[in-house]
Design a protein around this motif. Structure first.
Motif: not given
Length: 152
Positions: A39-41, A57, A63-64, A91
């Motif tokens: 997870c990009e967050c 995405k 973003k995943w 994020t």
């Protein structure tokens, strides 16, 4: 005993497994391999297929994001109006959480209480400002008449 030959024993179960295995190769030749996505967050990792990763995405600006963060971004979308702003806001929140709460939970609790007190004070100030009239009175509006007669 002199005329007997040793024979290999084969289980019926192993024969059936071999048949099913060959049939599965014919039925499902293109099963996606599971890969790990981060997870990009929040940095959480999940095992997902490539198709699922691509779908997520496509939905979240390339973003995943994990399931929990996707719900938070959906709520942020209502407030912010665009998916990019909601993603950036969430994020940033996750980065602040990871840098403070996970490292020092007691300090994070203190900071949270400070933020609650600050918001409460700001809300009281807003309410006080909006309810104050332009002309304020220093005494009661009801006139009082004193009926006591002083005799000398």
């Amino acid at each position: 005993m002199s005329g007997q030959v040793l024979r290999k024993v084969v289980s019926d179960v192993s024969v059936e497994i071999n048949k099913i295995g060959k049939d599965l190769d014919n039925i499902c030749p293109n099963i996606d391999e599971v890969t790990q996505a981060e997870c990009e967050c929040c940095g959480l990792r999940e095992d997902c297929t490539q198709d699922y990763i691509k779908t997520i995405k496509d939905s979240y600006s390339g973003k995943w994001v994990c399931g929990l963060c996707s719900e938070a971004v959906k709520e942020g979308l209502i407030k912010r109006g665009s998916i990019e702003e909601a993603m950036n806001s969430h994020t940033k929140f996750c980065q602040e959480f990871n840098s403070s709460t996970r490292l020092n939970p007691k300090l994070s609790f203190t900071m949270s209480m400070r933020n609650i007190a600050r918001r409460s004070h700001e809300n009281k100030e807003k309410i006080k400002y909006h309810t104050m009239s332009k002309i304020s009175r220093s005494s009661s509006c009801v006139p009082r008449i004193d009926f006591t007669i002083k005799q000398s």
